[in-house]
Design a protein around this motif. Sequence first.
Motif, PDB file in Angstrom:
ATOM      1  N   THR A   9      -0.355   0.777  -5.241  1.00  0.00           N
ATOM      2  CA  THR A   9       0.064   1.900  -6.089  1.00  0.00           C
ATOM      3  C   THR A   9       1.598   1.892  -6.138  1.00  0.00           C
ATOM      4  O   THR A   9       2.229   1.190  -5.339  1.00  0.00           O
ATOM      5  CB  THR A   9      -0.377   3.243  -5.468  1.00  0.00           C
ATOM      6  OG1 THR A   9       0.423   3.456  -4.290  1.00  0.00           O
ATOM      7  CG2 THR A   9      -1.843   3.276  -5.099  1.00  0.00           C
ATOM      8  N   ASN A  11       3.735   3.992  -4.969  1.00  0.00           N
ATOM      9  CA  ASN A  11       4.323   4.306  -3.656  1.00  0.00           C
ATOM     10  C   ASN A  11       4.168   3.139  -2.686  1.00  0.00           C
ATOM     11  O   ASN A  11       5.049   2.893  -1.854  1.00  0.00           O
ATOM     12  CB  ASN A  11       3.687   5.567  -3.070  1.00  0.00           C
ATOM     13  CG  ASN A  11       4.168   6.812  -3.796  1.00  0.00           C
ATOM     14  OD1 ASN A  11       5.318   6.913  -4.176  1.00  0.00           O
ATOM     15  ND2 ASN A  11       3.250   7.760  -4.015  1.00  0.00           N
ATOM     16  N   GLN A  38      -8.175   6.363   4.060  1.00  0.00           N
ATOM     17  CA  GLN A  38      -6.983   7.108   4.523  1.00  0.00           C
ATOM     18  C   GLN A  38      -7.338   8.273   5.439  1.00  0.00           C
ATOM     19  O   GLN A  38      -6.480   8.811   6.130  1.00  0.00           O
ATOM     20  CB  GLN A  38      -6.148   7.588   3.319  1.00  0.00           C
ATOM     21  CG  GLN A  38      -6.745   8.707   2.484  1.00  0.00           C
ATOM     22  CD  GLN A  38      -7.672   8.200   1.387  1.00  0.00           C
ATOM     23  OE1 GLN A  38      -8.340   7.191   1.554  1.00  0.00           O
ATOM     24  NE2 GLN A  38      -7.734   8.914   0.279  1.00  0.00           N
ATOM     25  N   PHE A  39      -8.620   8.683   5.423  1.00  0.00           N
ATOM     26  CA  PHE A  39      -9.028   9.818   6.260  1.00  0.00           C
ATOM     27  C   PHE A  39      -9.587   9.373   7.617  1.00  0.00           C
ATOM     28  O   PHE A  39      -9.977  10.205   8.420  1.00  0.00           O
ATOM     29  CB  PHE A  39     -10.069  10.678   5.522  1.00  0.00           C
ATOM     30  CG  PHE A  39      -9.521  11.266   4.239  1.00  0.00           C
ATOM     31  CD1 PHE A  39      -8.505  12.222   4.272  1.00  0.00           C
ATOM     32  CD2 PHE A  39      -9.999  10.855   2.995  1.00  0.00           C
ATOM     33  CE1 PHE A  39      -7.974  12.751   3.101  1.00  0.00           C
ATOM     34  CE2 PHE A  39      -9.470  11.371   1.822  1.00  0.00           C
ATOM     35  CZ  PHE A  39      -8.461  12.316   1.865  1.00  0.00           C
ATOM     36  N   LYS A  51      -1.924   9.662   3.795  1.00  0.00           N
ATOM     37  CA  LYS A  51      -1.428   8.976   2.602  1.00  0.00           C
ATOM     38  C   LYS A  51      -0.778   7.648   2.970  1.00  0.00           C
ATOM     39  O   LYS A  51      -0.152   7.535   4.039  1.00  0.00           O
ATOM     40  CB  LYS A  51      -0.403   9.850   1.875  1.00  0.00           C
ATOM     41  CG  LYS A  51      -1.049  11.101   1.274  1.00  0.00           C
ATOM     42  CD  LYS A  51      -0.156  11.776   0.282  1.00  0.00           C
ATOM     43  CE  LYS A  51      -0.739  13.081  -0.182  1.00  0.00           C
ATOM     44  NZ  LYS A  51      -1.954  12.930  -0.982  1.00  0.00           N
ATOM     45  N   ILE A  52      -0.950   6.687   2.072  1.00  0.00           N
ATOM     46  CA  ILE A  52      -0.189   5.448   2.187  1.00  0.00           C
ATOM     47  C   ILE A  52       1.130   5.702   1.485  1.00  0.00           C
ATOM     48  O   ILE A  52       1.200   6.613   0.650  1.00  0.00           O
ATOM     49  CB  ILE A  52      -0.944   4.233   1.563  1.00  0.00           C
ATOM     50  CG1 ILE A  52      -1.160   4.397   0.046  1.00  0.00           C
ATOM     51  CG2 ILE A  52      -2.273   4.015   2.240  1.00  0.00           C
ATOM     52  CD1 ILE A  52      -0.099   3.845  -0.815  1.00  0.00           C
ATOM     53  N   PRO A  53       2.173   4.943   1.758  1.00  0.00           N
ATOM     54  CA  PRO A  53       2.282   3.830   2.695  1.00  0.00           C
ATOM     55  C   PRO A  53       2.679   4.292   4.101  1.00  0.00           C
ATOM     56  O   PRO A  53       3.254   5.361   4.282  1.00  0.00           O
ATOM     57  CB  PRO A  53       3.406   2.991   2.087  1.00  0.00           C
ATOM     58  CG  PRO A  53       4.312   3.996   1.439  1.00  0.00           C
ATOM     59  CD  PRO A  53       3.410   5.093   0.941  1.00  0.00           C
ATOM     60  N   GLU A  66       5.616   8.360   4.834  1.00  0.00           N
ATOM     61  CA  GLU A  66       6.478   8.849   3.734  1.00  0.00           C
ATOM     62  C   GLU A  66       7.405   7.727   3.256  1.00  0.00           C
ATOM     63  O   GLU A  66       8.329   7.297   3.958  1.00  0.00           O
ATOM     64  CB  GLU A  66       7.308  10.084   4.121  1.00  0.00           C
ATOM     65  CG  GLU A  66       6.531  11.389   3.980  1.00  0.00           C
ATOM     66  CD  GLU A  66       6.160  11.749   2.537  1.00  0.00           C
ATOM     67  OE1 GLU A  66       6.953  11.510   1.605  1.00  0.00           O
ATOM     68  OE2 GLU A  66       5.051  12.266   2.338  1.00  0.00           O
ATOM     69  N   SER A  67       7.175   7.331   2.000  1.00  0.00           N
ATOM     70  CA  SER A  67       7.885   6.148   1.495  1.00  0.00           C
ATOM     71  C   SER A  67       9.408   6.302   1.504  1.00  0.00           C
ATOM     72  O   SER A  67      10.123   5.326   1.758  1.00  0.00           O
ATOM     73  CB  SER A  67       7.380   5.790   0.100  1.00  0.00           C
ATOM     74  OG  SER A  67       7.585   6.847  -0.799  1.00  0.00           O
ATOM     75  N   MET A  98      11.457  11.192  -4.944  1.00  0.00           N
ATOM     76  CA  MET A  98      10.378  11.636  -4.059  1.00  0.00           C
ATOM     77  C   MET A  98       9.816  12.998  -4.458  1.00  0.00           C
ATOM     78  O   MET A  98       8.617  13.230  -4.409  1.00  0.00           O
ATOM     79  CB  MET A  98      10.899  11.718  -2.605  1.00  0.00           C
ATOM     80  CG  MET A  98      11.311  10.400  -1.995  1.00  0.00           C
ATOM     81  SD  MET A  98       9.973   9.233  -1.875  1.00  0.00           S
ATOM     82  CE  MET A  98       8.827  10.118  -0.854  1.00  0.00           C
TER      83      MET A  98
HETATM   84  N1  LIG Z   1       5.144  11.449  -0.643  1.00  0.00           N
HETATM   85  C1  LIG Z   1       4.269  10.376  -0.259  1.00  0.00           C
HETATM   86  C2  LIG Z   1       3.185  10.228  -1.294  1.00  0.00           C
HETATM   87  C3  LIG Z   1       2.234   9.131  -0.943  1.00  0.00           C
HETATM   88  C4  LIG Z   1       0.988   9.177  -1.811  1.00  0.00           C
HETATM   89  O1  LIG Z   1       0.843  10.039  -2.685  1.00  0.00           O
HETATM   90  N2  LIG Z   1       0.102   8.222  -1.575  1.00  0.00           N
HETATM   91  C5  LIG Z   1      -1.146   8.194  -2.316  1.00  0.00           C
HETATM   92  C6  LIG Z   1      -1.310   6.865  -3.042  1.00  0.00           C
HETATM   93  S1  LIG Z   1       0.077   6.551  -4.109  1.00  0.00           S
HETATM   94  C7  LIG Z   1      -2.304   8.342  -1.345  1.00  0.00           C
HETATM   95  O2  LIG Z   1      -2.257   7.821  -0.252  1.00  0.00           O
HETATM   96  N3  LIG Z   1      -3.336   9.043  -1.767  1.00  0.00           N
HETATM   97  C8  LIG Z   1      -4.514   9.226  -0.999  1.00  0.00           C
HETATM   98  C9  LIG Z   1      -4.832  10.674  -0.768  1.00  0.00           C
HETATM   99  O3  LIG Z   1      -4.001  11.534  -1.056  1.00  0.00           O
HETATM  100  O4  LIG Z   1      -5.932  10.943  -0.308  1.00  0.00           O
HETATM  101  C10 LIG Z   1       5.063   9.079  -0.130  1.00  0.00           C
HETATM  102  O5  LIG Z   1       5.935   8.868  -0.951  1.00  0.00           O
HETATM  103  O6  LIG Z   1       4.802   8.296   0.802  1.00  0.00           O
END
Ligand SMILES: N[C@@H](CCC(=O)N[C@@H](CS)C(=O)NCC(=O)O)C(=O)O
Length: 208
Positions: A9, A11, A38-39, A51-53, A66-67, A98
């Motif tokens: 993705t 991020n 992710q859970f 959340k990734i990454p 947090e990216s 961000m």
């Molecule tokens: N603010 C976070 C946002 C990360 C984010 O939104 N990751 C999404 C994919 S782009 C994710 O892991 N989504 C899975 C979920 O929320 O369950 C960052 O920049 O690391």
Amino acid sequence: MIELLTADTPNGKKISIMLEEIKFRYKVKKVNINKDEQFEPEFKKLSPFSKIPVIIDHDNKVSLFESGAILIYLGEKSGKFYDKDQRTIINQWLMGQMGYIGPMLGQHHQFHHYNPGKCEFGEKRYFKISERIYKELNERLSQSKFLAGNNYTIADIATFPWIARHEWHDIGLSKFGNLTRWYTDISKREAVKKGYDLLRNGDQIPKV
Ligand SMILES: N[C@@H](CCC(=O)N[C@@H](CS)C(=O)NCC(=O)O)C(=O)O
């Protein structure tokens, strides 16, 4: 060695692009967010918002989520793309990505790309905000070669993969000359091409 736990993705791509740019040794561990990996408790220990990454730096025995925080860490560790005397300005553009660019374009993806026709209000709202972001970035890039000034920095690395989704946005990147110039220049970087294809699927950067 850096372990990058991620998905394909915008991020996720920020970090693989940075790792390619700074030439650190890293390996990618895919987290399938469509299958709720992710859970899983082991992942949640590393990433409290699931959340990734995430990166694990095995040299320093540290993990980060947090990216933006990851880019700062890698910028500090490598001494690249995060010049000490430019940090005040770099931080502003990074935080703007961000807190504004990423979340708003992300909502635009949800309403316009993944779920068209389901919610007119959401579609219109995020289309308009995304168009505004294109205009604002275009204006900034009319005064400055890169977002934070003359040098390519982690603020550009954070923003680029979001603009790379321009075909989904349907706003017409080519109408924004300065943003197009910035996008095209960054697209040509070998590290960006490699980092963009983080899962090595042959994923190519979309052309303007
Ligand atoms: N603010 C976070 C946002 C990360 C984010 O939104 N990751 C999404 C994919 S782009 C994710 O892991 N989504 C899975 C979920 O929320 O369950 C960052 O920049 O690391």
